[in-house]
Structure formats: C-alpha cells, structure tokens
Design a protein around this motif. Structure first.
Motif, PDB file in Angstrom:
ATOM      1  N   MET A   1       0.846  -1.173   0.000  1.00 21.59           N
ATOM      2  CA  MET A   1       0.000   0.000   0.000  1.00 21.59           C
ATOM      3  C   MET A   1       0.891   1.236   0.000  1.00 21.59           C
ATOM      4  N   ALA A   2       0.462   2.274  -0.698  1.00 23.57           N
ATOM      5  CA  ALA A   2       1.193   3.533  -0.732  1.00 23.57           C
ATOM      6  C   ALA A   2       0.224   4.682  -0.484  1.00 23.57           C
ATOM      7  N   ASP A   3       0.558   5.508   0.512  1.00 19.77           N
ATOM      8  CA  ASP A   3      -0.182   6.726   0.798  1.00 19.77           C
ATOM      9  C   ASP A   3       0.574   7.866   0.138  1.00 19.77           C
ATOM     10  N   ILE A   4      -0.065   8.521  -0.818  1.00 18.94           N
ATOM     11  CA  ILE A   4       0.598   9.479  -1.701  1.00 18.94           C
ATOM     12  C   ILE A   4      -0.120  10.820  -1.633  1.00 18.94           C
ATOM     13  N   MET A   5       0.662  11.908  -1.704  1.00 17.20           N
ATOM     14  CA  MET A   5       0.061  13.233  -1.827  1.00 17.20           C
ATOM     15  C   MET A   5       0.726  13.968  -2.986  1.00 17.20           C
ATOM     16  N   PHE A   6      -0.100  14.573  -3.822  1.00 22.01           N
ATOM     17  CA  PHE A   6       0.341  15.516  -4.842  1.00 22.01           C
ATOM     18  C   PHE A   6      -0.048  16.886  -4.320  1.00 22.01           C
ATOM     19  N   ASN A  31      -6.470  -1.398  -5.806  1.00 22.99           N
ATOM     20  CA  ASN A  31      -7.522  -0.652  -5.132  1.00 22.99           C
ATOM     21  C   ASN A  31      -7.023   0.772  -4.968  1.00 22.99           C
ATOM     22  N   VAL A  32      -7.903   1.742  -5.155  1.00 18.34           N
ATOM     23  CA  VAL A  32      -7.488   3.139  -5.093  1.00 18.34           C
ATOM     24  C   VAL A  32      -8.527   3.985  -4.362  1.00 18.34           C
ATOM     25  N   SER A  33      -8.056   5.075  -3.785  1.00 17.21           N
ATOM     26  CA  SER A  33      -8.959   6.107  -3.275  1.00 17.21           C
ATOM     27  C   SER A  33      -8.306   7.455  -3.545  1.00 17.21           C
ATOM     28  N   TRP A  34      -9.147   8.476  -3.596  1.00 18.39           N
ATOM     29  CA  TRP A  34      -8.673   9.817  -3.909  1.00 18.39           C
ATOM     30  C   TRP A  34      -9.518  10.824  -3.148  1.00 18.39           C
ATOM     31  N   THR A  35      -8.853  11.744  -2.485  1.00 18.59           N
ATOM     32  CA  THR A  35      -9.533  12.896  -1.892  1.00 18.59           C
ATOM     33  C   THR A  35      -8.762  14.128  -2.327  1.00 18.59           C
ATOM     34  N   SER A  36      -9.471  15.214  -2.539  1.00 21.87           N
ATOM     35  CA  SER A  36      -8.794  16.425  -2.999  1.00 21.87           C
ATOM     36  C   SER A  36      -9.233  17.626  -2.174  1.00 21.87           C
ATOM     37  N   GLU A  37      -8.343  18.617  -2.146  1.00 26.78           N
ATOM     38  CA  GLU A  37      -8.630  19.891  -1.501  1.00 26.78           C
ATOM     39  C   GLU A  37      -8.073  20.983  -2.399  1.00 26.78           C
ATOM     40  N   ARG A  50      -4.849  13.558  -2.033  1.00 29.39           N
ATOM     41  CA  ARG A  50      -4.349  12.386  -1.320  1.00 29.39           C
ATOM     42  C   ARG A  50      -4.825  11.167  -2.089  1.00 29.39           C
ATOM     43  N   VAL A  51      -3.892  10.276  -2.366  1.00 22.78           N
ATOM     44  CA  VAL A  51      -4.186   9.068  -3.126  1.00 22.78           C
ATOM     45  C   VAL A  51      -3.677   7.871  -2.324  1.00 22.78           C
ATOM     46  N   VAL A  52      -4.473   6.823  -2.283  1.00 18.65           N
ATOM     47  CA  VAL A  52      -4.024   5.564  -1.710  1.00 18.65           C
ATOM     48  C   VAL A  52      -4.114   4.524  -2.818  1.00 18.65           C
ATOM     49  N   VAL A  53      -3.009   3.814  -3.029  1.00 13.79           N
ATOM     50  CA  VAL A  53      -2.956   2.734  -4.014  1.00 13.79           C
ATOM     51  C   VAL A  53      -2.558   1.478  -3.247  1.00 13.79           C
ATOM     52  N   SER A  54      -3.357   0.414  -3.380  1.00 20.24           N
ATOM     53  CA  SER A  54      -3.103  -0.773  -2.578  1.00 20.24           C
ATOM     54  C   SER A  54      -3.524  -2.047  -3.304  1.00 20.24           C
ATOM     55  N   ASP A  55      -2.867  -3.142  -2.952  1.00 18.13           N
ATOM     56  CA  ASP A  55      -3.295  -4.459  -3.426  1.00 18.13           C
ATOM     57  C   ASP A  55      -4.445  -4.982  -2.572  1.00 18.13           C
ATOM     58  N   GLU A  56      -4.611  -4.404  -1.388  1.00 17.10           N
ATOM     59  CA  GLU A  56      -5.635  -4.847  -0.449  1.00 17.10           C
ATOM     60  C   GLU A  56      -6.715  -3.789  -0.303  1.00 17.10           C
ATOM     61  N   ILE A  58      -8.780  -0.802   1.147  1.00 20.11           N
ATOM     62  CA  ILE A  58      -8.302   0.441   1.753  1.00 20.11           C
ATOM     63  C   ILE A  58      -9.182   0.804   2.932  1.00 20.11           C
ATOM     64  N   GLY A  59      -8.542   0.977   4.093  1.00 17.12           N
ATOM     65  CA  GLY A  59      -9.293   1.291   5.305  1.00 17.12           C
ATOM     66  C   GLY A  59      -9.682   2.753   5.407  1.00 17.12           C
ATOM     67  N   SER A  60      -8.764   3.645   5.052  1.00 19.76           N
ATOM     68  CA  SER A  60      -9.034   5.074   5.170  1.00 19.76           C
ATOM     69  C   SER A  60      -8.295   5.845   4.081  1.00 19.76           C
TER      70      SER A  60
END
Length: 179
Positions: A1-6, A31-37, A50-56, A58-60
């Motif tokens: 899993m990788a927690d990423i911010m651009f 699996n992916v999630s994205w939140t933006s501000e 904020r982006v989360v990229v995971s093989d499992e 994603i909890g948050s």
C-alpha cells in the motif's frame, strides 16, 4: 500500500496527476482512493490530492503519514514534508526550488519539470513529468505498462498527443536521487 500526496498550486495539474495515477492503477488491478482539496481560485490557489494505491482493501483515504509526496512547488514541500513516514519518498519539481536541507529520514528525488515540459513544447505536461519521476522513485508500477496505459488514457479523453507520454518518460529518465 502507498499513501501518496500531490501538492502545489492550481494550474499545475495537481488534481489531474492524481486522477491519472488512480485510473491507471485501477486498470492494473489496484484498489485506489482519492480525496482532494483546493481553494476557490481557479489558478494560483492551493491544490492537493491524497491518493491511496493498494493491493488490499483500503481502510481510510486519510493516512496519518505519507509514503510519497510529490511537490509541484516549494511551499507544498515546506507545508507537508513533516507528514512523511520514515523512509518515505519525496519528489520535487526542482524548477521552482531554492537550496534546501532535506530531512535525513526520507529519500528525495528531483526533476526539472518545468524545463522538460517547455523543452517538449507541452507546458501543461509539468504534472506528467513529476508523475514519471514518481514512478521511477517508487517503482510502484512498470514504467512501460504505465506509459502505454497513459497513452490510452489520453486517447480515450480525445486528447491524444505524443508529447504527453514524452513528458512522462522524460520525467522518469531525468529524475535524480538527491538524497
């Protein structure tokens, strides 16, 4: 899993870079999630994703610490580098950075994103240059598979241009480990 911010300012393609990453990662079974501000200004205001990229699963989508921070400008670096996880990776757009002392607990990669985008006559490709540098720094995905899917992404949007993939590949090739 990788927690990423651009992070950067409006008009630098911060949101677009994150959207491209999640679409390509999802196409490759992640699996992916994205939140933006972002602020109210269309250009020049604060923008981050904020982006989360995971093989499992994603909890948050709001991690406590970041694995990867992609800074389009120096202000973004100054504001968010303290959110880095030990051993994380920071990618900076050296085109807009002054001299910096980087924390010892992270790896830092730099790329002259603006110069590369201008050299390739694709000023809007700055975000793609940084995205290429991120893929090199993290090894998150195979560069050739990413480039092929990137080309398909722009074709699907009706914005096909060899310059988009060239910006990405030059970012990958020209990213240098600074620490």
């Amino acid at each position: 899993m990788a927690d990423i911010m651009f992070a950067g300012i409006g008009g630098q393609g911060v949101l677009t870079a994150a959207k491209i990453l999640i679409e390509i990662a999802a196409e490759h079974g992640k699996n992916v999630s994205w939140t933006s501000e972002y602020s109210a200004e269309m250009r020049g205001g604060i923008a981050l994703c904020r982006v989360v990229v995971s093989d499992e699963e994603i909890g948050s989508p709001y991690p406590d610490y970041l694995d990867v921070l992609c800074c389009m400008n120096e202000d973004a670096y100054d504001k968010y580098v303290s959110d880095m996880r030990e051993g994380g990776c920071v990618i900076i757009n050296r085109s807009v950075f002054g001299e910096k002392q980087f924390p010892k607990n992270v790896k830092v990669y730099g790329v002259d994103a603006m110069e590369i985008a201008l050299e390739l006559e694709n000023q809007r490709g700055l975000n793609l240059v940084v995205l290429g540098a991120m893929i090199r720094a993290t090894g998150m995905m195979d560069v050739n598979e990413f480039a092929d899917t990137l080309e398909a992404y722009f074709n699907k949007k009706g914005k096909a241009s060899d310059k988009n993939v060239q910006c990405f590949m030059m970012g990958y090739e020209k990213a240098e480990k600074m620490q």
